[in-house]
Design a protein around this motif. Sequence first.
Motif, PDB file in Angstrom:
ATOM      1  N   ILE A  45      -7.749  25.200  33.051  1.00 38.10           N
ATOM      2  CA  ILE A  45      -6.814  26.021  32.217  1.00 38.10           C
ATOM      3  C   ILE A  45      -5.711  25.086  31.572  1.00 38.10           C
ATOM      4  N   PHE A  46      -5.588  24.071  32.466  1.00 39.30           N
ATOM      5  CA  PHE A  46      -4.326  23.142  31.637  1.00 39.30           C
ATOM      6  C   PHE A  46      -5.086  22.287  30.615  1.00 39.30           C
ATOM      7  N   ILE A  85      -4.501  24.462  27.644  1.00 38.68           N
ATOM      8  CA  ILE A  85      -3.138  24.525  27.160  1.00 38.68           C
ATOM      9  C   ILE A  85      -2.787  23.184  26.260  1.00 38.68           C
ATOM     10  N   PHE A 123       5.523  22.257  30.970  1.00 36.09           N
ATOM     11  CA  PHE A 123       5.786  23.665  30.397  1.00 36.09           C
ATOM     12  C   PHE A 123       6.310  24.531  31.729  1.00 36.09           C
ATOM     13  N   LEU A 124       6.820  25.510  31.392  1.00 37.27           N
ATOM     14  CA  LEU A 124       7.244  26.744  32.628  1.00 37.27           C
ATOM     15  C   LEU A 124       6.027  27.216  33.451  1.00 37.27           C
ATOM     16  N   ASP A 125       6.014  27.035  34.758  1.00 39.73           N
ATOM     17  CA  ASP A 125       4.927  27.854  35.469  1.00 39.73           C
ATOM     18  C   ASP A 125       4.947  29.345  35.278  1.00 39.73           C
ATOM     19  N   ILE A 126       3.773  29.698  35.077  1.00 42.76           N
ATOM     20  CA  ILE A 126       3.458  31.085  34.836  1.00 42.76           C
ATOM     21  C   ILE A 126       3.715  32.030  35.959  1.00 42.76           C
ATOM     22  N   HIS A 179      11.106  26.923  37.461  1.00 45.69           N
ATOM     23  CA  HIS A 179       9.814  26.188  38.010  1.00 45.69           C
ATOM     24  C   HIS A 179       9.018  25.613  36.849  1.00 45.69           C
ATOM     25  N   LEU A 201       5.934  22.671  35.066  1.00 48.25           N
ATOM     26  CA  LEU A 201       4.809  21.853  35.624  1.00 48.25           C
ATOM     27  C   LEU A 201       4.679  20.622  34.570  1.00 48.25           C
ATOM     28  N   HIS A 240      -3.778  22.731  48.766  1.00 52.00           N
ATOM     29  CA  HIS A 240      -3.221  23.869  48.117  1.00 52.00           C
ATOM     30  C   HIS A 240      -3.175  23.799  46.434  1.00 52.00           C
ATOM     31  N   GLN A 241      -4.249  22.731  46.182  1.00 54.20           N
ATOM     32  CA  GLN A 241      -4.208  22.481  44.656  1.00 54.20           C
ATOM     33  C   GLN A 241      -5.232  23.623  44.161  1.00 54.20           C
ATOM     34  N   ALA A 242      -4.706  24.519  43.287  1.00 51.85           N
ATOM     35  CA  ALA A 242      -5.408  25.537  42.524  1.00 51.85           C
ATOM     36  C   ALA A 242      -6.278  25.290  41.292  1.00 51.85           C
ATOM     37  N   VAL A 243      -5.402  24.346  40.504  1.00 53.18           N
ATOM     38  CA  VAL A 243      -5.908  23.851  39.197  1.00 53.18           C
ATOM     39  C   VAL A 243      -6.207  22.580  39.359  1.00 53.18           C
ATOM     40  N   HIS A 253       4.816  19.627  40.225  1.00 56.63           N
ATOM     41  CA  HIS A 253       5.662  20.796  39.913  1.00 56.63           C
ATOM     42  C   HIS A 253       7.375  20.180  40.227  1.00 56.63           C
TER      43      HIS A 253
END
Length: 142
Positions: A5-6, A9, A28-31, A38, A40, A92-95, A101
Amino acid sequence: MAETIFGRIIRGEIPCHKVWEDDHVLAFLDIGPLSRGHTLVIPKEPAERLDQLSEESAAAVGRVLPRIARAVIAATGAPAYNVLQNNGPEAHQAVMHVHFHIIPKYPDGSGLGISWPAGRLADDEGRELAARIRERLAGDRG
Ligand code: AMP
């Protein structure tokens, strides 16, 4: 590297609340913010993990991180903040695109919650481990 997704973006295919952009870096702001502000910070280079990032991109991110952190705390009034950088799903890495962060920490407790189960480094283990890491570093030309 798989599409993330990044990546979308960065290419402008998906909107974001941008706070910084230069040739190598986007912020950019974390969604899904842990707290207000917060943010990123990501390299444009499509690397999954920090250890796979080029020195050029790493330097570009490092150059602007303090400036972006200053702006986030000035804009939010947060008295403190954490910088978090997850590598690998187990961590904990999702993307799967390198990202830092910046997470403001507020007096009400909002922000990053940390579990820090500290152990104690034994002297012999420390000597052995540090030597192993130095050996790897000596063989790593970046
Ligand atoms: P991590 O667990 O370190 O991989 O964190 C990924 C972060 O990306 C999470 O905090 C998500 O809320 C954030 N995120 C995912 N998709 C978007 C998006 N489209 N715009 C902004 N932030 C996002």
